[in-house]
Scaffold this active site. Structure first.
Site, PDB file in Angstrom:
ATOM      1  N   PRO A  10       4.692  43.074  37.411  1.00  0.00           N
ATOM      2  CA  PRO A  10       5.318  43.723  38.556  1.00  0.00           C
ATOM      3  C   PRO A  10       4.744  45.107  38.837  1.00  0.00           C
ATOM      4  O   PRO A  10       4.930  46.035  38.058  1.00  0.00           O
ATOM      5  CB  PRO A  10       6.790  43.821  38.140  1.00  0.00           C
ATOM      6  N   GLU A  11       4.020  45.182  39.905  1.00  0.00           N
ATOM      7  CA  GLU A  11       3.580  46.468  40.427  1.00  0.00           C
ATOM      8  C   GLU A  11       4.370  46.692  41.713  1.00  0.00           C
ATOM      9  O   GLU A  11       5.309  45.956  41.994  1.00  0.00           O
ATOM     10  CB  GLU A  11       2.068  46.458  40.688  1.00  0.00           C
TER      11      GLU A  11
END
Length: 290
Positions: A10-11
């Site tokens: 998750p960015e």
DNA sequence: CCGACGTCCTGCTAGC
DNA sequence: TGCTAGCAGGACGTCG
């Protein structure tokens, strides 16, 4: 069946997608109870946090960098980070609780907000006031990529001898970029990951700034990057994995020039680049005196 | 002060 | 086929 292990990393775009998906399921819902797992997260859940959040209504859900903020109606906030494998899901209470579920918030809608994190790099903590939240965020994060001004960005680059890859990963300089989008932005800007910050021209800096924003915009539109089929829960798979130019494409052909994409290690992270499209020019040596 | 590097954590996979 | 070492990485602590 309900869930298989998927890599999302998750960015910013993935976190933005999670926040948008959770919004309608959480906003204006009331937290009626909290259940805490036995494994410790990075910030272990404190009993007093349970007292502060039970009976509170979710006022809003938002994102800052890679952090998820759940605003409650008593001016307090839940501050969460997904780390590598953190997942928020909203499920009916009768749904089977998967392994590595660390927190369960039961809502007055009857559903449960669940936080699961296999590697426990993630965290969920509570901030008692917005002042505390803002202080916390300010100590961790620079501006959102869209708020980063050309002047500030150039100044940040000129102030450091670190390589561009390391600068992009530094959340204090620009918030939200992780390993995937750092590589993608550098490719889009045709800049070598190894190039030193202070060797960056104003034109290159602006190319890179625009590349960051463009890559993130496109990734958000595609609902982020997913590396394996995601089944169950309430999440659809992202689609940006098909648009990746360099990340995860080591030894494959560059779609721009056909050269082989290289994989190296930089700033402690795997780094993908096209040596032809992103040529690294060594620092020009000053002409020898004598 | 700054930058480099180690640590956490577990599932998957390459390789023997 | 079965086992194991190595890899993945965001944030943060430590070391030089």
């Amino acid at each position: 069946m309900p869930h298989c292990y998927n890599r999302v990393m998750p960015e910013l775009p993935e976190v933005e997608t999670v926040v948008r998906d959770l919004q309608p399921l959480l906003v204006s819902k009331c937290i009626v109870s909290v259940r805490v797992g036995k494994h410790k997260l990075r910030h272990p859940w404190k009993p007093r946090w349970t007292k502060r959040v039970t009976g509170r209504k979710v006022a809003a859900l938002r994102r800052r960098g890679k952090w998820i903020i759940i605003d409650l109606d008593n001016d307090s906030h839940l501050l969460a980070h997904l780390g590598m494998t953190g997942r928020f899901t909203v499920e009916p209470p009768e749904a089977k609780t998967g392994a590595h579920t660390h927190l369960i918030f039961t809502l007055d809608s009857g559903a449960q907000l669940r936080f699961r994190d296999v590697r426990r790099f993630g965290s969920v903590r509570h901030c008692a006031t917005s002042t505390e939240l803002e202080r916390e965020l300010a100590s961790k994060l620079g501006p959102e990529p869209w708020e980063l001004t050309p002047d500030r960005w150039l100044a940040s680059l000129k102030a450091t001898s670190r390589c561009l890859k390391a600068v992009l990963l530094d959340q204090h300089i620009v918030a939200g970029v992780g390993n995937i989008y750092a590589d993608e932005a550098l490719f889009a800007a045709r800049l070598a990951p190894r190039q030193r910050g202070r060797r960056t021209s104003p034109e290159q800096a602006e190319q890179l700034r625009l590349a960051i924003v463009a890559v993130l915009d496109r990734a958000i539109a595609a609902r982020g990057t997913t590396f394996r089929d995601y089944v169950g829960g309430n999440g659809q798979a992202g689609g940006f994995q098909h648009a990746l130019a360099v990340y995860g494409r080591a030894s494959e052909a560059c779609r721009e020039c056909g050269n082989e994409i290289r994989l190296t290690r930089l700033a402690g992270r795997s780094t993908h680049y096209c040596p032809n499209c992103q040529p690294f020019r060594r620092m020009q040596r000053r002409r020898a005196v004598s």
